[in-house]
Enzyme design. Sequence first.
Site, mmCIF file in Angstrom:
data_model
loop_
_atom_site.group_PDB
_atom_site.id
_atom_site.type_symbol
_atom_site.label_atom_id
_atom_site.label_comp_id
_atom_site.label_asym_id
_atom_site.label_seq_id
_atom_site.Cartn_x
_atom_site.Cartn_y
_atom_site.Cartn_z
ATOM 1 C CD GLU A 1 -4.506 3.921 -1.849
ATOM 2 O OE1 GLU A 1 -4.836 4.121 -0.667
ATOM 3 O OE2 GLU A 1 -5.279 4.060 -2.816
ATOM 4 C CG ASN B 1 -4.334 11.059 -6.167
ATOM 5 O OD1 ASN B 1 -3.543 11.242 -7.077
ATOM 6 N ND2 ASN B 1 -5.022 9.932 -6.038
ATOM 7 C CG ASP C 1 -3.618 8.576 -13.080
ATOM 8 O OD1 ASP C 1 -4.049 8.043 -12.035
ATOM 9 O OD2 ASP C 1 -4.354 9.100 -13.936
ATOM 10 C CG ASP D 1 -1.929 1.133 1.181
ATOM 11 O OD1 ASP D 1 -1.587 2.242 1.624
ATOM 12 O OD2 ASP D 1 -3.047 0.916 0.686
#
Length: 481
Positions: free
Chosen positions: A410, A374, A383, A366
Amino acid sequence: HAQQSHATPHLKPNVSSGGYRAIQHKWALGACSAIAFALAYFAVDVALNKFAIGDGWTIVWALNGVTIALLLKRPRSDWLAMLLGVAVGTGMGECLDNNPLGLEIWQRLFSVTEVVLCACILPSFSTLDQWLRTPHIFRKFLAALIIGPGITGIMAVILWHHANGQSYLLAFNDWALADALGIAVTMPLVLAVSSPQMHSLFRRHTLPRTLGVLALATAGAALIFSESRYPLLFLLYPVLLLVDSLLAFSGSAIAVVAICLLAAFFTTHSLGPFGVWPTDLLVPRDLALQIYLGFHVIALFPASILLMERRRMTEELSDTNARLTVLASLDGLTGIANRRSFDQCFEQEWNRATRSRAPLALIMIDIDHFKQFNDKYGHVCGDRCLLAVAGVLAKRTQRPHDLVARYGGEEFTALLPHTTLEGARQVAEAMRVAILELDINHSGSSWKRVTASMGCAALTPVPGEGHSGLLQLADGALYRA
């Protein structure tokens, strides 16, 4: 100025001599080509007349079909030398049968006219698939069979009637129908000779099957055209379709030539249903055989194209399905396996490990504080971060059965067959360091760089247990991390 005036006169002879040498070279190549074709056609003509079909040339004349195919394969600048060699070689072979020289010259002119007309009607040849897929190829094929032999057949009728007193119908049959049948039979074979489809028939692993099918077709044709007591003529078309379905266009082209030569041989030796043809019928023997063979050859041509297109569409559909299967198993952003592919592989590896009593390891990964990343840098940068992390994770698993997948958002997973817990910890540590070394800025993290937490679990499956236990163990370890 003095240097220029001295240099100019020296350039002119070089240019003219170079052009003269080029012309000489071109004419030398043309002469060699003409001689080669003359010798080849002389040998083939003698072989056909003396050993192969004998008087069967009035039923099927094969050489014009060969010539048309060779013209389609070559640029038109080569046609003159080729046609000259073909005319000389064939004329020499025919003169051995004591044909009058003047009559033979006229016949060679008619043959050249015929093959040029047919070659101009048909499309030029680059590959067999391209040629057969030319729009309206069957119409052009029929037009070539009618126009070329038809026009020159009328010329030959006039010549033979005045020279030998031969009847118009018989002369037309001997020239036009024999040439048309020969073109329909031999031209497809010569076009297919150098194609990949033909080569595939004679590879080591396909050769026994090819020879077996051709031998079966030849034996069937021999039975059909040698047996006159039983009506077996209806069997020819199923035999041709069988060959085409098993060996495609190239294989059927070989079978058609062999069958027509056998039919001419047996018929001219008074064997089979056409060999014992009654003389009092309105339709003569040779014309009846030509109609029979012509119908089968012409009917097979479009059927063969349709079967080829069906095979091609089936192959394209199979390739498309395979690509779609691959795309369905990959994550659209990162290019690694997706959740669906992971679930399938996890179940397969669990069953395999259960049977072999081998350990199976799972790493859950993770990216830390990815929501803040983000929010801070935007989804485009997010991305790019996922793509970079997926790349380094995939590089840390080198074995064929190892699988790195995007589990969702993620989160990533690494499935490691035949791996203990300690082995999984080493791989996970290498992954963690590799992500850290990407050095992706992340102001929302205490490390000021993108990092990842990982949870490892490994066990040896036992029969009757599901793989969800391993997933829960790895997920719990990730939660603690």
